[in-house]
Design a protein around this motif. Structure first.
Motif, short mmCIF file in Angstrom:
data_model
loop_
_atom_site.label_atom_id
_atom_site.label_comp_id
_atom_site.label_asym_id
_atom_site.label_seq_id
_atom_site.Cartn_x
_atom_site.Cartn_y
_atom_site.Cartn_z
N LYS A 44 0.79 -1.06 0.13
CA LYS A 44 -0.01 -0.18 -0.09
C LYS A 44 0.73 1.47 0.13
N ALA A 45 1.51 1.46 0.77
CA ALA A 45 2.69 2.62 0.87
C ALA A 45 3.61 2.61 -0.78
N LEU A 46 4.29 1.47 -0.26
CA LEU A 46 4.19 1.68 -2.12
C LEU A 46 3.89 2.07 -3.15
N LEU A 47 2.90 1.45 -3.25
CA LEU A 47 1.86 2.02 -4.33
C LEU A 47 1.27 3.78 -3.90
N THR A 48 1.37 4.29 -2.88
CA THR A 48 0.90 5.24 -2.51
C THR A 48 1.75 6.56 -2.81
#
Length: 241
Positions: A44-48
């Motif tokens: 989720k952090a990577l995609l954000t």
């Protein structure tokens, strides 16, 4: 007179199913850092962080800086706590994904032919990945040793596709006008948008990506075989003016 040819990488110089590649990339990257951060939280952090790079138009920050500012607070870690694991992944695991690509010997022939004709050469791949990951993909395409004038990587670029500013930044770094360039790519939105600032465009068929809207001017199109033939014969947009 055209002086520079910009080549997209994934789906262009390196034929591949981009969706399949990204899915495999994410499925292998998250477990590789599982001892440091929860994989779901990491993804989720990577995609954000990736979305932040795509949205950003801050010319004062590189894509790498934008990514870190969005990514690190979400995993609540300092850079030095996770970057060694990411570096290890890109050095040792990422290269094993070469089987997801379908390299063509025509890619090297096209780039070499363009260089022999006196064109300056650039790799205009969306700079969302570290330099190491892009270098591996250049190796898969068998063009890593080509003396490109520029390869866009996230450590150095401040814009991404599909922003016109990405292409303007390339022109600025190469000290050329947009009308002196041809953008060769397979993505109707991300690559053909170069026409908006005056670049000529060539759509490579085979792994075309089309999200429907918006549509941009396409000056020429064809398979890698057609691209090589037109370049050799100086036909279409490669015709001498």
């Amino acid at each position: 007179m055209v002086k520079v040819i910009l080549f997209d990488l994934d789906g262009t110089l390196l034929p591949m199913d981009t969706d399949a590649f990204i899915n495999t990339y994410l499925s292998k990257l998250a477990p590789s850092v599982a001892e440091i951060v929860d994989p779901d939280r990491f993804v989720k952090a990577l995609l954000t962080g990736t979305e932040a790079m795509i949205r950003s138009k801050d010319r004062e920050k590189t894509n790498e800086q934008v990514f870190e500012e969005a990514f690190l607070p979400l995993i609540e870690l300092k850079k030095e706590a996770i970057w060694p694991a990411l570096d290890h992944f890109y050095d040792n695991v990422f290269p094993t994904f070469s089987y997801l690509s379908k390299p063509s010997p025509l890619s090297r022939k096209i780039v070499e032919e363009a260089g022999n004709q006196g064109y300056r050469l650039a790799v205009a791949t969306n700079p969302l990945f570290p330099r190491t990951a892009i270098h591996h993909r250049l190796q898969w395409a068998d063009v890593a040793d080509i003396p490109f004038d520029l390869v866009t990587v996230y450590e150095e670029s401040t814009y991404t596709k599909p922003h016109a500013e990405y292409y303007m930044e390339i022109c600025s770094r190469l000290d050329v006008r947009p009308e002196d360039c041809i953008m060769v790519g397979n993505d109707i939105q991300e690559d053909m948008v170069a026409s908006e600032i005056g670049m000529k465009t060539f759509l490579v068929e085979g792994y075309v990506i089309d999200r429907g809207e918006p549509h941009y001017r396409i000056d020429d199109r064809g398979t890698l075989e057609a691209l090589f033939r037109k370049l050799q014969r100086k036909e279409g947009i490669f015709a001498e003016k």
